[in-house]
Design a protein around this motif. Sequence first.
Motif, PDB file in Angstrom:
ATOM      1  N   VAL A 170      15.975  55.510  56.797  1.00 60.10           N
ATOM      2  CA  VAL A 170      16.111  54.149  57.269  1.00 60.10           C
ATOM      3  C   VAL A 170      17.557  53.926  57.296  1.00 60.10           C
ATOM      4  O   VAL A 170      17.999  53.783  56.323  1.00 60.10           O
ATOM      5  CB  VAL A 170      15.232  53.391  56.519  1.00 60.10           C
ATOM      6  N   PRO A 171      17.871  53.689  58.593  1.00 65.07           N
ATOM      7  CA  PRO A 171      19.573  53.693  58.744  1.00 65.07           C
ATOM      8  C   PRO A 171      19.907  52.271  58.024  1.00 65.07           C
ATOM      9  O   PRO A 171      19.086  51.271  57.867  1.00 65.07           O
ATOM     10  CB  PRO A 171      19.793  53.451  60.181  1.00 65.07           C
ATOM     11  N   LEU A 172      21.318  52.225  57.466  1.00 67.15           N
ATOM     12  CA  LEU A 172      21.649  51.116  56.867  1.00 67.15           C
ATOM     13  C   LEU A 172      21.614  49.927  57.844  1.00 67.15           C
ATOM     14  O   LEU A 172      21.785  49.831  58.948  1.00 67.15           O
ATOM     15  CB  LEU A 172      23.234  51.252  56.414  1.00 67.15           C
ATOM     16  N   THR A 204      11.690  50.736  60.658  1.00 69.10           N
ATOM     17  CA  THR A 204      12.773  51.358  61.442  1.00 69.10           C
ATOM     18  C   THR A 204      13.132  52.861  60.566  1.00 69.10           C
ATOM     19  O   THR A 204      13.726  53.016  59.865  1.00 69.10           O
ATOM     20  CB  THR A 204      13.956  50.774  61.760  1.00 69.10           C
ATOM     21  N   VAL A 205      12.189  53.991  61.027  1.00 65.24           N
ATOM     22  CA  VAL A 205      12.453  55.100  60.554  1.00 65.24           C
ATOM     23  C   VAL A 205      12.802  56.258  61.536  1.00 65.24           C
ATOM     24  O   VAL A 205      12.300  56.156  62.699  1.00 65.24           O
ATOM     25  CB  VAL A 205      11.180  55.768  59.856  1.00 65.24           C
ATOM     26  N   ALA A 206      14.028  56.855  61.230  1.00 67.69           N
ATOM     27  CA  ALA A 206      14.370  57.889  62.212  1.00 67.69           C
ATOM     28  C   ALA A 206      14.313  59.246  61.552  1.00 67.69           C
ATOM     29  O   ALA A 206      14.850  59.302  60.565  1.00 67.69           O
ATOM     30  CB  ALA A 206      15.859  57.484  62.782  1.00 67.69           C
ATOM     31  N   SER A 240      17.440  54.533  52.667  1.00 70.33           N
ATOM     32  CA  SER A 240      16.236  55.420  52.141  1.00 70.33           C
ATOM     33  C   SER A 240      15.912  56.640  52.793  1.00 70.33           C
ATOM     34  O   SER A 240      16.401  56.718  54.079  1.00 70.33           O
ATOM     35  CB  SER A 240      14.934  54.620  51.897  1.00 70.33           C
ATOM     36  N   LEU A 241      15.539  57.655  52.073  1.00 65.96           N
ATOM     37  CA  LEU A 241      15.395  59.131  52.565  1.00 65.96           C
ATOM     38  C   LEU A 241      14.191  59.742  52.231  1.00 65.96           C
ATOM     39  O   LEU A 241      14.052  59.568  51.083  1.00 65.96           O
ATOM     40  CB  LEU A 241      16.694  59.901  52.354  1.00 65.96           C
ATOM     41  N   LEU A 250      15.294  63.705  47.030  1.00 67.91           N
ATOM     42  CA  LEU A 250      16.091  64.698  47.737  1.00 67.91           C
ATOM     43  C   LEU A 250      15.446  65.925  46.967  1.00 67.91           C
ATOM     44  O   LEU A 250      16.035  67.073  47.421  1.00 67.91           O
ATOM     45  CB  LEU A 250      17.467  64.262  47.416  1.00 67.91           C
ATOM     46  N   ASP A 251      14.722  66.093  45.760  1.00 69.30           N
ATOM     47  CA  ASP A 251      14.081  66.989  45.257  1.00 69.30           C
ATOM     48  C   ASP A 251      12.905  67.510  45.979  1.00 69.30           C
ATOM     49  O   ASP A 251      12.025  66.660  46.273  1.00 69.30           O
ATOM     50  CB  ASP A 251      13.834  66.927  43.787  1.00 69.30           C
TER      51      ASP A 251
END
Length: 246
Positions: free
Chosen positions: A147-149, A155-157, A135-136, A78-79
Motif C-alpha cells: 500500500v503506497p505511502l 489501494t494495493v499495488a 504496509s507490505l 517480511l518473514d
Amino acid sequence: MDRSVYIAMTGATQVMRAQAEVAHNLANANTTGFKAELSAFQSMPVQGDGLATRINGVAQGKGWDSAGGKQMETGNDLDIAVQGDGWIAVQAPDGSEAYTRAGNLRVDADGLLTDARGNPVVGGGGPITIQQASSLKIGADGTISVVPLGETPSTVATTDRVKLVNPGNDQLSYGSDGLMHMKDGSQAEADANVRVTSGAVESSNVNPSEVLVQMISLSREFEMQVRSIKAADENAQSASKLLQVG
C-alpha cells in the motif's frame, strides 16, 4: 619408522576436520533455514611401497541434510517460510543466482529486499526493490503487494514476485558462501507450485543433542589416535634399545 605412527597421525587429523564440521553445525543450530552438513569416515588404502597391510580413515563430505526445520511464527510481514520442497532465489556475493531457505527478509535503506545476510532477493527481473509503503504483504505464491505511502488501505499495488524454485535437491550443492548453487552453474526455473507462508520462518534442522553426542564421540576417537602415536613411539624406542644392546 613403522607406518602405524603415520596412520595414527592421519587419523587424528581427519578427526579434527570432522570435529570442525560438527562444531560448525552446532554453531548454526539457531540460524534460520540452515541445513546441516554431513560427513562420514571411509577406509582408504595407504599408498606407497610395501604390502597393502594398512588403511587410513578419511573424513569425506557426504553433502547436506535436506530435512526441513520447524516452522516458527513471527508475525513479521517480511518473514516467509517455504512449505515442503522449494527454495528462495537470491543473488550471491559473486553475482550468481543462489538459493536459500532462510526467509527472514528485510528491506535495506535503498529499498532493496534482502535476506538476513544482505543478499538481494531475486524477482521476475532481478533483485527486488520495494517502494516506500505503509504496509507490505507477501502472498503464498511469493507475490509482493504494498500500500503506497499516502494511499488508503484499499489501494494495493503488486510490485514483484519472489522467485521460488524447486530444481530437486540432487541438482544442488552447498557453496562456501552458505548458499545452495546449481551443480552445473545454471539458474533454476521458477516453479509456480512452490508455496510460502507469510509471517513465519523455518528454523535450522540441526539437532543440538545429536551434534553434542557426535562431538563427544569424535573427542574420544582423537584421544585414541594420540594414544596410538605414543604407543608406536614407545615401541620404536624399545626396539632401538634392544638393537643397541645387541
